[in-house]
Scaffold this motif. Sequence first.
Motif, PDB file in Angstrom:
ATOM      1  N   UNK A  19       0.847  -1.190   0.000  1.00 34.07           N
ATOM      2  CA  UNK A  19       0.000   0.000   0.000  1.00 34.07           C
ATOM      3  C   UNK A  19       0.888   1.248   0.000  1.00 34.07           C
ATOM      4  N   UNK A  20       0.347   2.388  -0.433  1.00 37.29           N
ATOM      5  CA  UNK A  20       1.142   3.631  -0.394  1.00 37.29           C
ATOM      6  C   UNK A  20       1.645   3.956   1.011  1.00 37.29           C
ATOM      7  N   UNK A  21       0.863   3.654   2.028  1.00 35.96           N
ATOM      8  CA  UNK A  21       1.278   3.907   3.408  1.00 35.96           C
ATOM      9  C   UNK A  21       2.484   3.047   3.786  1.00 35.96           C
ATOM     10  N   UNK A  22       2.432   1.769   3.413  1.00 37.49           N
ATOM     11  CA  UNK A  22       3.563   0.878   3.687  1.00 37.49           C
ATOM     12  C   UNK A  22       4.798   1.355   2.932  1.00 37.49           C
ATOM     13  N   UNK A  23       4.615   1.708   1.670  1.00 38.46           N
ATOM     14  CA  UNK A  23       5.717   2.163   0.821  1.00 38.46           C
ATOM     15  C   UNK A  23       6.372   3.407   1.415  1.00 38.46           C
ATOM     16  N   UNK A  24       5.544   4.330   1.919  1.00 38.73           N
ATOM     17  CA  UNK A  24       6.066   5.568   2.505  1.00 38.73           C
ATOM     18  C   UNK A  24       6.900   5.302   3.754  1.00 38.73           C
ATOM     19  N   UNK A  25       6.651   4.167   4.407  1.00 32.98           N
ATOM     20  CA  UNK A  25       7.396   3.814   5.609  1.00 32.98           C
ATOM     21  C   UNK A  25       8.776   3.251   5.335  1.00 32.98           C
ATOM     22  N   UNK A  26       9.126   3.043   4.081  1.00 34.39           N
ATOM     23  CA  UNK A  26      10.430   2.518   3.689  1.00 34.39           C
ATOM     24  C   UNK A  26      10.288   1.713   2.418  1.00 34.39           C
ATOM     25  N   UNK A  27      11.309   1.784   1.566  1.00 28.43           N
ATOM     26  CA  UNK A  27      11.255   1.082   0.289  1.00 28.43           C
ATOM     27  C   UNK A  27      12.639   0.925  -0.309  1.00 28.43           C
ATOM     28  N   UNK A  28      12.716   0.148  -1.360  1.00 30.28           N
ATOM     29  CA  UNK A  28      13.959  -0.026  -2.095  1.00 30.28           C
ATOM     30  C   UNK A  28      14.140   1.213  -2.974  1.00 30.28           C
ATOM     31  N   UNK A  29      15.280   1.861  -2.879  1.00 28.33           N
ATOM     32  CA  UNK A  29      15.558   3.052  -3.664  1.00 28.33           C
ATOM     33  C   UNK A  29      15.342   2.778  -5.150  1.00 28.33           C
ATOM     34  N   UNK A  30      14.574   3.634  -5.783  1.00 32.83           N
ATOM     35  CA  UNK A  30      14.326   3.493  -7.209  1.00 32.83           C
ATOM     36  C   UNK A  30      13.133   2.628  -7.562  1.00 32.83           C
ATOM     37  N   UNK A  31      12.504   2.025  -6.549  1.00 34.04           N
ATOM     38  CA  UNK A  31      11.341   1.171  -6.836  1.00 34.04           C
ATOM     39  C   UNK A  31      10.108   2.028  -7.106  1.00 34.04           C
ATOM     40  N   UNK A  32       9.151   1.431  -7.796  1.00 37.33           N
ATOM     41  CA  UNK A  32       7.897   2.088  -8.125  1.00 37.33           C
ATOM     42  C   UNK A  32       6.795   1.424  -7.318  1.00 37.33           C
ATOM     43  N   UNK A  33       5.930   2.225  -6.706  1.00 34.36           N
ATOM     44  CA  UNK A  33       4.840   1.678  -5.899  1.00 34.36           C
ATOM     45  C   UNK A  33       3.562   1.568  -6.722  1.00 34.36           C
ATOM     46  N   UNK A  81      10.251 -10.076   0.160  1.00 31.40           N
ATOM     47  CA  UNK A  81      10.115  -8.915   1.043  1.00 31.40           C
ATOM     48  C   UNK A  81      11.068  -7.794   0.659  1.00 31.40           C
ATOM     49  N   UNK A  82      10.599  -6.565   0.745  1.00 27.95           N
ATOM     50  CA  UNK A  82      11.416  -5.433   0.308  1.00 27.95           C
ATOM     51  C   UNK A  82      12.678  -5.255   1.153  1.00 27.95           C
TER      52      UNK A  82
END
Length: 89
Positions: A19-33, A81-82
Amino acid sequence: MNLQEWINSAEVSIVDVRTPEEFAGGNVTGSVNIPLQSLQASLSKVPKNKAIITCCASGMRSGSAKSILKAAGYNVHNGGGWMSLKSKI
C-alpha cells in the motif's frame, strides 16, 4: 552480473506492490509503488522492455503480482520482502 549490477544496468524495474502507506514507511531506492489491488489496471505503468522484480512486505503479494505480470507477458521475478531485497542490493 550480481543483483545490484543487474538493477543498476537499467534493464530491471522494481515494482513494490504494498500500500502507499507501507511504501512511505520505507522502500527499495528506485522502486515504483503500484499496490497489488490496482496492478492489473496499471499495467501501462510497468515497462515491458525491462525485467521486473516484484516486492512487498513478506513475499506473498509480490508472488501474486508476479503471476499477474507473467500472465500479461512480462519477464518477472519475485524479489520477496522489500527489506530482504534491499539488503541484497
